[in-house]
Design a protein around this motif. Structure first.
Motif, PDB file in Angstrom:
ATOM      1  N   ALA A 206      -6.149 -35.623  18.773  1.00  0.00           N
ATOM      2  CA  ALA A 206      -6.881 -35.914  19.998  1.00  0.00           C
ATOM      3  C   ALA A 206      -6.475 -34.948  21.090  1.00  0.00           C
ATOM      4  CB  ALA A 206      -6.615 -37.348  20.448  1.00  0.00           C
ATOM      5  N   ASP A 207      -7.360 -34.806  22.053  1.00  0.00           N
ATOM      6  CA  ASP A 207      -6.991 -34.201  23.330  1.00  0.00           C
ATOM      7  C   ASP A 207      -7.558 -35.084  24.419  1.00  0.00           C
ATOM      8  OD1 ASP A 207      -9.551 -32.655  24.622  1.00  0.00           O
ATOM      9  OD2 ASP A 207      -9.646 -32.653  22.429  1.00  0.00           O
ATOM     10  N   THR A 208      -6.824 -35.201  25.520  1.00  0.00           N
ATOM     11  CA  THR A 208      -7.179 -36.148  26.565  1.00  0.00           C
ATOM     12  C   THR A 208      -7.154 -35.468  27.930  1.00  0.00           C
ATOM     13  OG1 THR A 208      -4.934 -36.900  27.127  1.00  0.00           O
ATOM     14  CG2 THR A 208      -5.976 -37.900  25.188  1.00  0.00           C
ATOM     15  N   ASP A 209      -7.630 -36.198  28.931  1.00  0.00           N
ATOM     16  CA  ASP A 209      -7.442 -35.738  30.297  1.00  0.00           C
ATOM     17  C   ASP A 209      -5.954 -35.703  30.620  1.00  0.00           C
ATOM     18  OD1 ASP A 209     -10.132 -35.434  30.702  1.00  0.00           O
ATOM     19  OD2 ASP A 209     -10.398 -37.283  31.850  1.00  0.00           O
ATOM     20  N   SER A 210      -5.608 -35.072  31.704  1.00  0.00           N
ATOM     21  CA  SER A 210      -4.205 -34.839  32.055  1.00  0.00           C
ATOM     22  C   SER A 210      -3.496 -36.129  32.458  1.00  0.00           C
ATOM     23  CB  SER A 210      -4.125 -33.837  33.206  1.00  0.00           C
ATOM     24  OG  SER A 210      -4.694 -34.415  34.382  1.00  0.00           O
ATOM     25  N   PHE A 211      -2.151 -36.018  32.594  1.00  0.00           N
ATOM     26  CA  PHE A 211      -1.373 -37.162  33.074  1.00  0.00           C
ATOM     27  C   PHE A 211      -1.746 -37.475  34.518  1.00  0.00           C
ATOM     28  CE2 PHE A 211       1.397 -35.537  29.664  1.00  0.00           C
ATOM     29  CZ  PHE A 211       1.510 -36.686  28.906  1.00  0.00           C
ATOM     30  N   THR A 212      -2.090 -36.460  35.288  1.00  0.00           N
ATOM     31  CA  THR A 212      -2.560 -36.684  36.663  1.00  0.00           C
ATOM     32  C   THR A 212      -3.851 -37.498  36.649  1.00  0.00           C
ATOM     33  OG1 THR A 212      -1.561 -34.610  37.401  1.00  0.00           O
ATOM     34  CG2 THR A 212      -3.259 -35.578  38.805  1.00  0.00           C
ATOM     35  N   ALA A 213      -4.758 -37.131  35.748  1.00  0.00           N
ATOM     36  CA  ALA A 213      -6.014 -37.875  35.630  1.00  0.00           C
ATOM     37  C   ALA A 213      -5.775 -39.299  35.134  1.00  0.00           C
ATOM     38  CB  ALA A 213      -6.968 -37.144  34.687  1.00  0.00           C
ATOM     39  N   MET A 214      -4.781 -39.481  34.276  1.00  0.00           N
ATOM     40  CA  MET A 214      -4.446 -40.823  33.799  1.00  0.00           C
ATOM     41  C   MET A 214      -4.118 -41.738  34.972  1.00  0.00           C
ATOM     42  SD  MET A 214      -3.638 -43.219  31.585  1.00  0.00           S
ATOM     43  CE  MET A 214      -3.244 -42.689  29.930  1.00  0.00           C
ATOM     44  N   ARG A 215      -3.441 -41.187  35.983  1.00  0.00           N
ATOM     45  CA  ARG A 215      -3.010 -42.017  37.100  1.00  0.00           C
ATOM     46  C   ARG A 215      -4.065 -42.149  38.203  1.00  0.00           C
ATOM     47  NH1 ARG A 215       1.988 -39.543  35.384  1.00  0.00           N
ATOM     48  NH2 ARG A 215       1.655 -37.678  36.674  1.00  0.00           N
ATOM     49  N   ASP A 216      -5.231 -41.549  37.987  1.00  0.00           N
ATOM     50  CA  ASP A 216      -6.336 -41.652  38.938  1.00  0.00           C
ATOM     51  C   ASP A 216      -7.336 -42.688  38.435  1.00  0.00           C
ATOM     52  OD1 ASP A 216      -8.388 -41.377  40.719  1.00  0.00           O
ATOM     53  OD2 ASP A 216      -8.870 -39.291  40.202  1.00  0.00           O
ATOM     54  N   GLY A 217      -7.233 -43.903  38.943  1.00  0.00           N
ATOM     55  CA  GLY A 217      -8.076 -44.994  38.461  1.00  0.00           C
ATOM     56  C   GLY A 217      -9.488 -44.991  38.985  1.00  0.00           C
ATOM     57  N   SER A 218      -9.873 -43.998  39.767  1.00  0.00           N
ATOM     58  CA  SER A 218     -11.216 -43.979  40.352  1.00  0.00           C
ATOM     59  C   SER A 218     -12.270 -43.520  39.368  1.00  0.00           C
ATOM     60  CB  SER A 218     -11.228 -43.069  41.588  1.00  0.00           C
ATOM     61  OG  SER A 218     -10.987 -41.711  41.211  1.00  0.00           O
ATOM     62  N   LYS A 219     -11.872 -42.954  38.238  1.00  0.00           N
ATOM     63  CA  LYS A 219     -12.850 -42.496  37.249  1.00  0.00           C
ATOM     64  C   LYS A 219     -12.276 -42.686  35.846  1.00  0.00           C
ATOM     65  CE  LYS A 219     -11.279 -37.715  37.910  1.00  0.00           C
ATOM     66  NZ  LYS A 219     -11.704 -36.347  38.286  1.00  0.00           N
ATOM     67  N   PRO A 220     -13.153 -42.743  34.832  1.00  0.00           N
ATOM     68  CA  PRO A 220     -12.680 -42.972  33.456  1.00  0.00           C
ATOM     69  C   PRO A 220     -11.753 -41.854  32.993  1.00  0.00           C
ATOM     70  CG  PRO A 220     -15.048 -43.317  33.613  1.00  0.00           C
ATOM     71  CD  PRO A 220     -14.625 -42.695  34.912  1.00  0.00           C
TER      72      PRO A 220
END
Length: 619
Positions: A206-220
């Protein structure tokens, strides 16, 4: 075992890492950190936590080494430990202790084991009523929200084991290797995992969004993953509103299973066949609801479209699966080709009749096919709606084109002591008598008209043979606006002219009526009555479906035939495969009396009775 449980299990392992690594950070200058970390983790989790060793080296980053981590289980569980880890090695960014999510530049985990167990009622060993809630400003070692998730850009785990136990299902996931790698907090991490699920090799990339994006609950949170197991592959590309609990999941999903049976065995279900299966559609999951809508797929050689919906039920209740499928062409032989061969001819009379009384999943199925292929036979406009629950199967709709007309039916099967109770009903509307005559060589080209009919059957037993022996029901068949070959009418009325020539052409049929009473695997047919311009035929008889024999007498009414008709009754009797046809002298008066005193509508259901009462041949 659902994807959610696997995801939660992996998060538990990561949480344990963080507990062991961060448990004593606040007391670095106090010397022996092991008892402090044990007490902190014990208070946080609400259950005893022990360590064989723990060492922390000050620096930037901090270096943490721990061995022999054990988290005690609840008292009712079967295993002594809820979780254990042989060895932990981690680097921790000390500045992340000042607030926000913890950051681990590097982490290694060796031989972690987590045992998840469901007990009586709502007991779950991963729940702890004594756990202390996290207060403002405290270090978050077990993330509850996306915003608290730690950074793990260089994470590796080896020889992990996740075990799930319940009364109805056991699962063991052996993770040989798990790795997460990212350049930094803002880069997309790559994830790879390999292991075995209940002994079957599995591989996840798998590849995912970044750890920064993980902590941004405003978007999936975006995830692209490929899961391979049992020769099958699942490809998902989408987002998750709450990745920590696998909630709000949405995106396109593709499943390709070269052998569907092998994939189903992975989840503890043996479907008895192993056709190739593919499906692609819009996947969603939220709460207890899972779905694939607008899907396109193929099973063996048959392509389909439709929706699959799954609803998880509370503990102790069956889940619910709804399938809405549409085929242009549904070919059954390629699907069943992988079924085990017994080597012996099938004996349908010994077919077991059972209904599962303790299902784990209820099934609602709506299936429609432009054409259903059964060996050499083909059925157009086939459709069914069925529901399968514990103790009962209900077929509320069965429709198909039949000989130029339609068959509409319904059925139910209910579990009873010693077998199952079956009720079947059906109607035939507008069937072409000429097409049906093709199945009876003696009638080919000699009968036309529009056929209506109906049947109902009630039977109980543990095999088809025993159920038929205890069956009862009725059937009605009528023809209107038809014709019968003159030659056949002359033969049935034993017309002397037929000895010297064959009657040419056809004569109109005013009506035809046949009523059958089913009892214990046999049908008593009375009356059989046909009226035409060339005369009236009457008859009665018996067909034994279990013994494969018949005994039917047909005769012409002398008042309706011509001078040269002898009106001798004709008896058709013997085995289905080779019946004999002979004159049956002396039976004419008995047949007339029996039919004269009978009421063909007696004992029939309302629908069958109406068929009889509107037919001119009822008297």
């Amino acid at each position: 075992m659902t994807l959610r449980r696997i995801a939660v299990s992996l998060l538990v392992l990561i949480a344990l890492l963080v507990i062991a690594a961060a448990g004593g950070i606040g007391w670095l200058m106090l010397g022996n950190l092991k008892p402090i970390a044990e007490d902190y983790a014990t208070e946080l989790l609400g259950r005893p936590v022990t360590l064989e060793s723990l060492s922390v080296k000050w620096g930037d980053p901090l270096s943490i080494e721990a061995a022999g981590l054990k988290v005690a289980n609840v008292d009712w569980a079967s295993a002594p430990n809820f979780a254990s880890v042989e060895h932990i090695s981690a680097l921790l960014d000390p500045w992340s202790l000042l607030g926000g999510a913890l950051k681990f530049p590097k982490m290694r985990l060796v031989k972690p084991v987590v045992v998840l167990e469901r007990g009586e009622g709502e007991n779950r060993n991963w729940r702890s009523r004594k756990a202390v809630p996290i207060g403002p400003g405290e270090i978050v070692v077990v993330p509850r929200y996306r915003s608290q998730f730690p950074s793990l850009p260089d994470f590796e785990m080896t020889d992990a084991q996740i075990i799930y136990k319940s009364k109805s299902y056991n699962m063991q996931l052996d993770l040989h290797e798990v790795a997460i790698h990212a350049a930094d907090d803002h880069a997309r991490p790559s994830v790879a995992a390999s292991g075995k699920y209940n002994g079957t090799p599995v591989l996840l990339t798998a590849d995912t969004d970044s750890f920064t994006a993980m902590r941004d609950g405003s978007k999936p949170f975006g995830v692209n993953l490929i899961l391979r197991a049992a020769g099958s592959e699942i490809d998902f590309q989408g987002g998750m509103r709450d990745p920590l609990s696998f909630e709000g999941v949405e995106g396109p999903l593709t499943l390709n299973a070269p052998k569907l049976g092998d994939l189903m065995k992975l989840f503890g279900t043996d479907i008895g066949i192993d056709p190739p299966f593919t499906i692609a559609g819009a996947f969603k999951h939220g709460g207890s609801h899972w779905e694939i809508r607008g899907s396109k797929g193929k099973i063996a050689a048959s392509a389909f479209t439709g929706d699959l919906l799954f609803e998880e039920a509370p503990r102790g209740n069956p889940d619910n699966l709804t399938a809405l499928l549409r085929f242009d062409n549904l070919a059954i032989p390629p699907i069943m080709a992988s079924a085990p061969k017994s080597g012996k001819p099938a004996d349908f009379m010994t077919t077991p009749l059972t209904v599962d009384q303790n299902r784990g999943t209820n099934i609602d199925l709506t299936l429609d096919a432009g054409q259903l292929v059964l060996g050499r036979g083909r059925i157009a406009d086939f459709g069914l709606t069925a529901k399968i629950v514990s103790g009962q199967i209900t077929l509320s709709r069965l429709t198909m084109a039949f000989a130029g007309g339609r068959i509409d039916g319904s059925a139910s099967a209910t579990a009873v002591p010693g077998g199952a109770h079956f009720i079947e009903r059906g109607t035939i509307v507008g069937a072409d008598a000429a097409q049906l005559a093709l199945y009876v060589p003696a009638l080919v080209g000699k009968l036309t008209g529009s056929i209506d009919g109906g049947f109902d059957v009630d039977m109980t037993g543990d095999t088809l043979g025993r159920a038929l022996k205890a069956s009862h029901g009725h059937a009605v068949l009528d023809i209107v606006n038809g014709s019968i070959a003159r030659d056949l009418m002359e033969k049935l009325s034993t017309n002397l002219l037929n000895l010297f020539r064959s009657g040419e052409g056809a004569v109109p049929v005013a009506c035809l009526l046949a009523v059958a009473d089913f009892r214990n695997g046999a049908a008593q047919i009375s009356p059989i009555r046909l009226r035409s311009n060339a005369g009236t035929l009457i008859g009665r008889g018996r067909v034994d479906f279990l013994g494969h024999t018949l005994d039917i007498t047909i005769q012409s009414e002398s008042a309706t035939t011509g001078f040269f008709s002898l009106d001798i009754p004709i008896r058709i009797s013997g085995n289905f495969a080779n019946p004999t046809i002979d004159p049956h002298f002396g039976s004419a008066d008995a047949t007339r009396r029996a039919l004269a005193n009978s009421n063909p509508a007696q004992g029939l259901s309302g629908e069958l009775r109406s068929l009889v009462e509107r037919n001119a041949c009822r008297r």
